[in-house]
Scaffold this motif. Sequence first.
Motif, PDB file in Angstrom:
ATOM      1  N   SER A  76       0.893  -1.367   0.056  1.00  0.00           N
ATOM      2  CA  SER A  76      -0.006  -0.060  -0.168  1.00  0.00           C
ATOM      3  C   SER A  76       0.946   1.228   0.067  1.00  0.00           C
ATOM      4  CB  SER A  76      -0.990   0.100   1.322  1.00  0.00           C
ATOM      5  OG  SER A  76      -0.161  -0.192   2.273  1.00  0.00           O
ATOM      6  N   PHE A  77       2.170   1.179   0.042  1.00  0.00           N
ATOM      7  CA  PHE A  77       3.089   2.320  -0.164  1.00  0.00           C
ATOM      8  C   PHE A  77       3.605   2.761  -1.378  1.00  0.00           C
ATOM      9  CE2 PHE A  77       3.428   0.669   4.470  1.00  0.00           C
ATOM     10  CZ  PHE A  77       3.252   1.755   5.217  1.00  0.00           C
ATOM     11  N   LYS A  78       2.774   3.633  -1.888  1.00  0.00           N
ATOM     12  CA  LYS A  78       3.376   4.182  -3.255  1.00  0.00           C
ATOM     13  C   LYS A  78       4.687   5.073  -3.140  1.00  0.00           C
ATOM     14  CE  LYS A  78       1.798   7.098  -7.152  1.00  0.00           C
ATOM     15  NZ  LYS A  78       0.677   8.224  -7.564  1.00  0.00           N
ATOM     16  N   ASP A  79       4.537   5.888  -2.256  1.00  0.00           N
ATOM     17  CA  ASP A  79       5.829   6.955  -2.073  1.00  0.00           C
ATOM     18  C   ASP A  79       6.705   6.299  -0.888  1.00  0.00           C
ATOM     19  OD1 ASP A  79       4.797   8.740  -4.059  1.00  0.00           O
ATOM     20  OD2 ASP A  79       3.315   9.451  -2.471  1.00  0.00           O
ATOM     21  N   LEU A  80       7.765   7.174  -0.799  1.00  0.00           N
ATOM     22  CA  LEU A  80       8.847   6.813   0.214  1.00  0.00           C
ATOM     23  C   LEU A  80       8.335   6.762   1.519  1.00  0.00           C
ATOM     24  CD1 LEU A  80      11.939   5.860   0.602  1.00  0.00           C
ATOM     25  CD2 LEU A  80      12.206   8.429   0.842  1.00  0.00           C
ATOM     26  N   GLN A  81       8.496   5.745   2.213  1.00  0.00           N
ATOM     27  CA  GLN A  81       8.016   6.003   3.562  1.00  0.00           C
ATOM     28  C   GLN A  81       9.203   5.548   4.650  1.00  0.00           C
ATOM     29  OE1 GLN A  81       4.542   6.322   4.806  1.00  0.00           O
ATOM     30  NE2 GLN A  81       5.566   6.512   6.811  1.00  0.00           N
ATOM     31  N   VAL A  82       9.671   6.481   5.573  1.00  0.00           N
ATOM     32  CA  VAL A  82      10.691   6.080   6.550  1.00  0.00           C
ATOM     33  C   VAL A  82      10.209   6.132   7.828  1.00  0.00           C
ATOM     34  CG1 VAL A  82      12.825   7.446   7.206  1.00  0.00           C
ATOM     35  CG2 VAL A  82      12.110   7.744   4.826  1.00  0.00           C
TER      36      VAL A  82
ATOM     37  N   PHE B 105      11.945 -13.805  -4.413  1.00  0.00           N
ATOM     38  CA  PHE B 105      11.601 -12.352  -4.998  1.00  0.00           C
ATOM     39  C   PHE B 105      10.174 -12.528  -5.084  1.00  0.00           C
ATOM     40  CE2 PHE B 105      16.002 -12.399  -6.305  1.00  0.00           C
ATOM     41  CZ  PHE B 105      16.648 -11.333  -5.464  1.00  0.00           C
ATOM     42  N   GLN B 106       9.566 -13.539  -5.803  1.00  0.00           N
ATOM     43  CA  GLN B 106       8.201 -13.683  -6.000  1.00  0.00           C
ATOM     44  C   GLN B 106       7.338 -13.789  -4.696  1.00  0.00           C
ATOM     45  OE1 GLN B 106       8.892 -17.245  -8.822  1.00  0.00           O
ATOM     46  NE2 GLN B 106       7.557 -16.346 -10.186  1.00  0.00           N
ATOM     47  N   LYS B 107       7.889 -14.590  -3.895  1.00  0.00           N
ATOM     48  CA  LYS B 107       7.078 -14.789  -2.387  1.00  0.00           C
ATOM     49  C   LYS B 107       7.107 -13.341  -1.721  1.00  0.00           C
ATOM     50  CE  LYS B 107       8.823 -19.510  -1.775  1.00  0.00           C
ATOM     51  NZ  LYS B 107       9.678 -20.215  -0.750  1.00  0.00           N
ATOM     52  N   PHE B 108       8.040 -12.590  -1.899  1.00  0.00           N
ATOM     53  CA  PHE B 108       7.920 -11.482  -0.820  1.00  0.00           C
ATOM     54  C   PHE B 108       7.967  -9.907  -1.280  1.00  0.00           C
ATOM     55  CE2 PHE B 108       9.763 -15.056   1.670  1.00  0.00           C
ATOM     56  CZ  PHE B 108       8.881 -14.882   2.783  1.00  0.00           C
ATOM     57  N   ILE B 109       8.059 -10.017  -2.727  1.00  0.00           N
ATOM     58  CA  ILE B 109       7.859  -8.747  -3.479  1.00  0.00           C
ATOM     59  C   ILE B 109       6.356  -8.397  -3.900  1.00  0.00           C
ATOM     60  CG2 ILE B 109       8.636  -7.143  -5.235  1.00  0.00           C
ATOM     61  CD1 ILE B 109      10.464  -7.634  -3.098  1.00  0.00           C
ATOM     62  N   SER B 110       5.837  -7.201  -3.283  1.00  0.00           N
ATOM     63  CA  SER B 110       4.305  -6.978  -3.979  1.00  0.00           C
ATOM     64  C   SER B 110       4.187  -5.588  -4.304  1.00  0.00           C
ATOM     65  CB  SER B 110       3.362  -7.244  -2.913  1.00  0.00           C
ATOM     66  OG  SER B 110       2.009  -7.078  -3.536  1.00  0.00           O
ATOM     67  N   PRO B 111       4.657  -5.020  -5.550  1.00  0.00           N
ATOM     68  CA  PRO B 111       4.593  -3.600  -5.835  1.00  0.00           C
ATOM     69  C   PRO B 111       3.190  -2.854  -5.594  1.00  0.00           C
ATOM     70  CG  PRO B 111       4.528  -4.752  -7.669  1.00  0.00           C
ATOM     71  CD  PRO B 111       4.845  -5.817  -6.628  1.00  0.00           C
ATOM     72  N   TYR B 112       3.122  -1.454  -5.240  1.00  0.00           N
ATOM     73  CA  TYR B 112       2.084  -0.974  -5.509  1.00  0.00           C
ATOM     74  C   TYR B 112       1.240  -1.027  -6.552  1.00  0.00           C
ATOM     75  CZ  TYR B 112      -1.099   3.266  -4.643  1.00  0.00           C
ATOM     76  OH  TYR B 112      -2.014   4.086  -4.365  1.00  0.00           O
ATOM     77  N   ARG B 113      -0.142  -1.628  -6.547  1.00  0.00           N
ATOM     78  CA  ARG B 113      -0.761  -1.998  -7.895  1.00  0.00           C
ATOM     79  C   ARG B 113      -1.778  -1.174  -8.398  1.00  0.00           C
ATOM     80  NH1 ARG B 113      -3.352  -7.502  -6.170  1.00  0.00           N
ATOM     81  NH2 ARG B 113      -4.061  -7.550  -8.311  1.00  0.00           N
ATOM     82  N   GLN B 114      -1.879   0.099  -7.629  1.00  0.00           N
ATOM     83  CA  GLN B 114      -2.930   0.916  -7.841  1.00  0.00           C
ATOM     84  C   GLN B 114      -2.639   2.019  -9.011  1.00  0.00           C
ATOM     85  OE1 GLN B 114      -4.346   1.305  -3.499  1.00  0.00           O
ATOM     86  NE2 GLN B 114      -6.108   2.198  -4.774  1.00  0.00           N
ATOM     87  N   ASP B 115      -1.250   1.916  -9.263  1.00  0.00           N
ATOM     88  CA  ASP B 115      -0.818   2.985 -10.149  1.00  0.00           C
ATOM     89  C   ASP B 115       0.111   1.760 -11.260  1.00  0.00           C
ATOM     90  OD1 ASP B 115       1.112   4.582 -11.848  1.00  0.00           O
ATOM     91  OD2 ASP B 115       1.318   5.992 -10.090  1.00  0.00           O
ATOM     92  N   GLU B 116      -0.526   1.887 -12.390  1.00  0.00           N
ATOM     93  CA  GLU B 116      -0.099   0.933 -13.595  1.00  0.00           C
ATOM     94  C   GLU B 116       1.297   1.244 -14.024  1.00  0.00           C
ATOM     95  OE1 GLU B 116      -1.577   3.203 -17.487  1.00  0.00           O
ATOM     96  OE2 GLU B 116      -3.125   1.678 -16.550  1.00  0.00           O
ATOM     97  N   ASN B 117       1.883   2.270 -13.703  1.00  0.00           N
ATOM     98  CA  ASN B 117       3.342   2.647 -13.922  1.00  0.00           C
ATOM     99  C   ASN B 117       4.150   2.034 -12.978  1.00  0.00           C
ATOM    100  OD1 ASN B 117       2.794   4.428 -16.329  1.00  0.00           O
ATOM    101  ND2 ASN B 117       2.201   6.025 -14.820  1.00  0.00           N
TER     102      ASN B 117
END
Length: 362
Positions: free
Chosen positions: A20-26, A91-103
């Motif tokens: 759910s994190f599109k932008d950088l979260q620190v 990588f397949q198991k644990f990487i899940s990019p932000y899906r609401q932005d197609e870019n």
Amino acid sequence: NTNFTKKAMLLEFAIQNFKSFKDLQVFSMEASKEKENDENVVRVVKTKGDYRVVKTKAIYGANASGKSNLIRGLVSMWQIIKYNLIDKEVFQKFISPYRQDENLRNQPSYFQIIFTEDGNKYRYGFEVDQEKVHREWLYQKKEKEVVLFEREGQKITELNESSFHEGKIIKKGIKMFTEKTLIVSILDQLSSEVSTKIVSNITNKIIITPTFIDRTGYLFNRVINQFEKDKDFKNWTLKLLKEIDSSISDIKIEEKILLNGQMHKSPVVVRYTNNYDEHLLFSMAWEEASGTQKIFEYSKVIYLSIKGGKTFIIDEMDALLHPKLTRKIIDLFQSPEAHPEAQLIFATHDTNLMDSELLRRD
């Protein structure tokens, strides 16, 4: 007033383009500045190199605000560092990019962690998608920050051989790492000093507890094994349980031979009756209150964190524990008896914990 340690403590974790994190979260563990006579100064550890670090940190937010995903981001980084050499699907198991932005769906996810050890600050991170490593970097700061190495794809773009002696191994064995392997993981296998420090301070120093536990399984068995071989641990756990329930007099491990011939061990709570003349036995797994069960389940990881100076991260802490138990665990981490490097990070909804006597504003 501050505790002092020269060893390792977590300073910061950052993610981008992950769930759910599109932008950088620190997420930072560095303490805000306050006057030296402030009562909250005692909850700060001052490390060699003059870094001021908080012992405990609460992650607040409504449902679906991303509390769990922040922790999942750290879990993903942890798993990738730990298993990229042996699990081709990590990588397949644990990487899940932000899906609401197609870019962003086909862009790599970003992970970075910063910690201090013996006066040095290390900044390590990588960008990966479900297939491969896109970038990887490592920086070190004593007086000023210097690059140790930077990588893009399989190409080394920066290499500081004077500060990063093990970098020579990379130059000689450039074919040792592939697009699916991290440089620090390979150098760690070769017992390279700095890379082993990076890997160890993430995979050995950080303990992340799963939210859902099989009561009859994994954590119970780990605690039982520790009970049988470590008297100090047993006494510590028993003392903690007695503070929660004064009727508890002992914890015993009961052994039974199952029909298949295997030995089954289970924890049993010994309680005083009203007249204190006799004792009753209660199965920990089936007859005890959920709070007592949870404290028993988590006792080993809490003990190892507090005594061994580890960073313990727990999701949905208030869903797992009664508010009084939550406060008790926070107090344990902030106690002068705790290892100065022990840190607690937890996600919660419980606004009652927003108490200046318990947690600092930062």
